[in-house]
Design an enzyme around this catalytic site. Structure first.
Site, PDB file in Angstrom:
ATOM      1  N   HIS A 138       0.849  -1.190   0.000  1.00  0.00           N
ATOM      2  CA  HIS A 138       0.000   0.000   0.000  1.00  0.00           C
ATOM      3  C   HIS A 138       0.882   1.236   0.000  1.00  0.00           C
ATOM      4  O   HIS A 138       1.870   1.298   0.730  1.00  0.00           O
ATOM      5  CB  HIS A 138      -0.897   0.000   1.241  1.00  0.00           C
ATOM      6  CG  HIS A 138      -1.995   1.020   1.189  1.00  0.00           C
ATOM      7  ND1 HIS A 138      -1.777   2.359   1.393  1.00  0.00           N
ATOM      8  CD2 HIS A 138      -3.317   0.888   0.945  1.00  0.00           C
ATOM      9  CE1 HIS A 138      -2.928   3.004   1.287  1.00  0.00           C
ATOM     10  NE2 HIS A 138      -3.868   2.138   1.020  1.00  0.00           N
ATOM     11  N   LYS A 579     -15.869   1.494  -7.425  1.00  0.00           N
ATOM     12  CA  LYS A 579     -15.508   2.553  -8.375  1.00  0.00           C
ATOM     13  C   LYS A 579     -16.436   2.525  -9.584  1.00  0.00           C
ATOM     14  O   LYS A 579     -16.778   3.562 -10.148  1.00  0.00           O
ATOM     15  CB  LYS A 579     -14.045   2.374  -8.795  1.00  0.00           C
ATOM     16  CG  LYS A 579     -13.505   3.446  -9.733  1.00  0.00           C
ATOM     17  CD  LYS A 579     -11.983   3.458  -9.727  1.00  0.00           C
ATOM     18  CE  LYS A 579     -11.421   2.147 -10.218  1.00  0.00           C
ATOM     19  NZ  LYS A 579     -11.591   1.977 -11.679  1.00  0.00           N
TER      20      LYS A 579
END
Length: 919
Positions: A138, A579
């Site tokens: 990440h 998304k």
């Protein structure tokens, strides 16, 4: 907030302030204090946001750096204090005599007893049990080991301080308290003078090391411990017929996830697998060394087994002082063999000294397990169970949990990537000139033919392939090499992202066959790798069950599945579906997809294992793991669940042993309960599903009208968030987009969510829900009845409750006044004002609808602890955001001096630390 927690935060904050004043000068301390006081005034409604903007307007970037660092350090220390108090409160609750809280094993055992669950049911679940937290890289989780070490030391000192303060006044000394404070001050001073983040873009190897850090911090100890505890308790409650399966077995994507990441190569696969194996093998050596020291038992004092005597005689330890200590001699030999194993698998440079060279390496985990079992059996034969149940039991559990591989490394690539490689391979082999141009049926015929024959597709020698194809083939080659070295659990999964057809799933099987991970045998291939489709768009989620049904109609694949124990793993993509369709539509599409998959697997006698691709944020499927697992449809768990863990979430969950235990326990408890307890019965399931479908469609329309259809949205998003800076400032090893396009569709989920989190809009976690609920409820006579329906669903259906609760959690971290500052970065005022007003209006409508359905006055009424935590973070979040906006403005105006980009990175890291689930 708990008074003790508040005192601890103030205590650490005071020491940090004194360190800043001492190290940076009083003028920096005063600037930090001014910003903090102004933030408090804004939080209390005594000041406007402009007053904080004025504090940093025109500030020299060099002066902004220590301020950004100050609030980031305060966030780190506040997190530390919260974790400490969470652990203490949990311990207090477990020891209070009151019923154990949910998400603990103690509560789970009570629920299983109350439900009358039988040993046969438990055995069936445990036989296939797998709880796999899968660590992924990440971009905001770039803290250095030095920072973790400092936090660890400060935590230990704070625990010591708590113990001292708990004593009666006459039993503690001020000098001891002063010593503790002096040591804390020293650690904070070291922390202050340590760079929090690295400037260079992290390499994959750096990210591998960050992941391994959590094993050393907590997971190497806590995973074996929880597996041991579960095994012992199940045997005690349900008898000896329960399989002794290690439920928790971790995974990793770091070094093997090459979907859109050109920096993942054959070398990173080798690095990730070898470093994992080296870590666990050295852990075994360390534990054996400790056992050798501890087990001083003399054969003059007790009886030992014949097997142990043989093992001791092979231990090559003939020191006179050891002649009557068979356990020490036996374990000395085991340690020598484990060092020899490390040298053989990793290289002699990984082992200090040469004494081990006279020992034979273990050929596999079974040999090592046999030796451990001999030691265990001998101890129990002489009634030394209390000794066997300590370090030795944890080592045996560690071997069951980790093997010689530590974790399972997943390979992942986009379906287009696999198709590109096969197109080139087929063309070079003159098997098919244009594979990509074939129809689906023609591709299917060709793939089945290739999977049926052992003939290699790749010729001997050095074929002239493209760089991309060579990279892909190198990854598979090194994965196969790792499997040969460390066993089949080293690389047992191959994931196809954006899977949308049967051929998408078969294509990587051809590549796996080329390197021996799948072996052709006519219609009956065998192999060690599960091929896992990742369904991640709304459309693919809806079509997923149909794709699998077609796949299982192919004899060759069905036969392969049967030799893989009839387990079909499916990965569900929370990030891209969100998304694609927005929060509510994605959540319902995922739930509905699970229902279809469960029904299909039940009808086809296939064991379903779901892999949940969750991010840290609600917009990427985040939220409490316990609640999320229990919110799955009945039959979706069945003893097995894999889930991604990443970013600040890894740090928050696994940064110390107490929080690691708590979070692992939540995963195991939820898995057992979801598998063995009856599902909540909805009064009218068909009606509930109809309602969710209708709200989902309305939410999708509202979300799409902004994200996919508004012509100004891309401009608003790219200019009012730090997306550009994430892409240009070496934030993470992976490019922020899959392709070089300017579309939401091709943008990766992490930068999409991270950008909205940094700008404090949190749009992926709620947008569209308010309009959908209002339109579904409608007006007039039926409105009250529809509100009542939703209120009832919220009371009795974990899925709907979880969706609303997670949404409230993320909305509570949004701050629309700050979002206005980010919107002011957009040159086009019409776009800025129009879309900001759209977002602003939808936010407050969503909050209103949430309160109407839940009966709450505010977002976190039912979670006062989280509400207090969010409020307490407000004063040090605001300055970080305001500094970030100011630095972004200058960076985009051409000021690329060292301090400006450094401050952007610092504020990103600080906000991620403070929010704890930003991406």
């Amino acid at each position: 907030m708990n008074e003790l927690l508040r005192d601890d935060i103030r205590y650490l904050g005071r020491i940090l302030g004194e360190v800043i004043s001492e190290q940076e000068g009083h003028h920096v301390f005063e600037l930090v204090e001014r910003a903090r006081r102004t933030s408090f005034d804004i939080a209390k409604g005594r000041a406007e946001m402009d007053s904080l903007v004025e504090v940093f307007a025109g500030i020299d970037p060099e002066d902004a750096t220590p301020v950004a660092r100050a609030f980031t350090h305060f966030a780190l220390l506040a997190n530390l204090a919260e974790d400490l108090h969470d652990a203490a409160q949990r311990e207090q609750a477990l020891n209070s005599g009151e019923p154990a809280p949910d998400s603990t094993l103690e509560a789970t055992w009570v629920k299983l007893d109350d439900a009358g669950v039988g040993s046969g049911e438990v055995a069936a679940v445990i036989r296939n049990a797998l709880v796999a937290p899968v660590l992924t890289a990440h971009p905001t989780e770039t803290r250095r080991r030095t920072v973790f070490d400092a936090q660890k030391h400060i935590t230990a000192l704070m625990e010591e301080r708590h113990l001292l303060l708990a004593l009666p006044t006459h039993a503690r000394t001020q000098s001891k308290l002063d010593d503790i404070e002096r040591n804390i001050r020293r650690r904070i001073t070291i922390l202050w003078q340590t760079a929090l983040i690295r400037v260079a873009r992290p390499r994959i190897e750096d990210e591998v090391e960050v992941g391994l850090r959590y094993y050393k911090l907590s997971l190497l100890a806590e995973i074996p411990r929880i597996n041991h505890d579960v095994t012992v308790e199940l045997a005690r409650r349900f008898g000896g017929d329960i399989p002794t399966t290690a439920m928790v077995r971790p995974g990793s994507w770091i070094g093997g996830d090459h979907d859109g990441n050109p920096f993942v190569t054959a070398e990173t696969v080798t690095y990730a697998t070898h470093r994992a194996a080296e870590t666990v093998l050295k852990y075994y050596v360390k534990q054996l060394h400790a056992l050798e020291h501890e087990l001083s038992l003399s054969d003059r004092m007790n009886v030992i087994s014949d097997e142990l005597r043989v093992l001791a005689d092979a231990g090559q330890n003939d020191m006179p002082s050891r002649v009557d200590e068979p356990y020490r001699r036996a374990i000395h030999g085991m340690r020598g063999r484990m060092l020899a194993t490390t040298a053989a698998l990793i290289g002699e440079e990984a082992v200090e000294g040469t004494w081990f060279k006279t020992f034979t390496p273990y050929t596999d985990t079974h040999e090592f397990k046999r030796d451990l079992d001999i030691v265990d059996g001998s101890l129990r034969m002489s009634r030394d169970d209390i000794i066997a149940d300590d370090r030795l039991a944890m080592l045996r559990s560690a071997l069951d949990s980790f093997g010689f591989n530590l974790y399972s490394l997943d390979l992942r690539q986009n379906s287009d990537g696999f198709e590109d490689v096969l197109t080139e391979l087929f063309a070079t082999a003159q098997t098919e000139k244009n594979y990509r141009g074939l129809t689906e049926a023609e591709k299917l015929d060709l793939l089945i033919r290739e999977l049926s024959t052992p003939r290699p597709l790749i010729p001997h020698g050095d074929p002239d392939y493209s760089e991309a194809t060579n990279r892909e083939l190198g990854i598979f080659s090194k994965a196969a090499e790792a499997v040969r070295k460390f066993g089949p659990l080293m690389v047992p999964h191959c994931i196809i992202s954006m899977a949308s057809s049967v051929t998408d799933i078969l294509e990587p099987m051809v590549l796996l066959k080329e390197f021996g991970l799948i072996r052709a045998n006519g219609k009956n291939p065998t192999g060690s790798v599960d091929v896992i489709p990742l369904f991640e768009t709304i459309d693919d989620l809806q079509r997923g069950a149909g794709i699998l049904e077609e796949l299982w109609d192919i004899d060759l694949y069905r036969n392969y599945l049967e030799q893989r124990d009839n387990v079909q793993e499916v990965m569900l993509g929370y990030s891209d579906s969100n998304k694609d369709g927005g929060y509510f539509a994605a959540n319902w599409a995922l739930y509905d997809a699970e229902l279809r998959l469960v029904e299909l697997c039940r009808g086809r006698n296939v064991k379903l294992r779901l892999f949940h691709g969750r991010g840290g944020t609600v917009g990427r499927g985040g939220g409490p793991s316990y609640d999320a697992i229990l919110a799955q449809p009945k039959g979706a768990v069945r003893g097995a669940v894999r889930v991604t863990e990443q970013g600040e979430i890894i740090s928050a969950k696994y940064g110390n042993p107490d929080t690691a235990r708590r979070n692992l326990e939540a995963l195991v408890s939820a898995t057992l309960e979801a598998s063995l307890l009856d599902d909540v019965e909805l009064p009218n399931r068909e009606r509930a599903h109809q309602i969710m479908g209708e709200i989902s469609e309305l939410s999708f329309r509202r979300y799409s009208s902004l994200v996919h259809e508004d012509p100004g949205f891309i401009q608003y998003f790219t200019q009012s968030t730090p997306l550009q800076e994430i892409g240009s400032l070496n934030i993470g090893s992976r490019p922020s987009s899959r392709k070089q396009t300017n579309t939401v569709e091709d943008l990766r989920a992490i930068p999409w969510v991270l950008s909205w989190s940094q700008s404090r809009v949190m749009l992926p976690g709620w947008f569209g829900v308010g309009t959908a609920l209002r339109e579904w409820i409608g007006e007039g006579e039926g409105a009250a009845e529809r509100i009542a329906e939703l209120q009832e669903l919220n009371r009795c259906w974990p899925f709907f409750t979880s969706v609303l609760d997670n949404m409230a959690q993320v909305m509570s971290k949004a701050e629309l006044r700050l979002a206005r500052l980010y919107a002011d970065l957009i040159p086009d005022r019409e776009v800025a004002d129009r879309i900001y007003e759209t977002i602003f209006g939808e936010y407050f409508l969503t909050k209103e609808m949430f309160c109407t359905i839940t009966g709450s006055q505010d977002l976190l009424d039912d979670n006062p602890a989280l509400a207090r935590s969010v409020r307490s973070r407000f004063p040090y979040l605001l300055p970080l955001n305001v500094i970030q906006v100011e630095m972004m403005r200058r960076y985009r105006s051409g000021d690329e001096g060292t301090a400006v980009p450094r401050n952007i990175r610092l504020t990103m890291n600080g906000l991620s630390t403070a929010l704890r689930n930003s991406g």
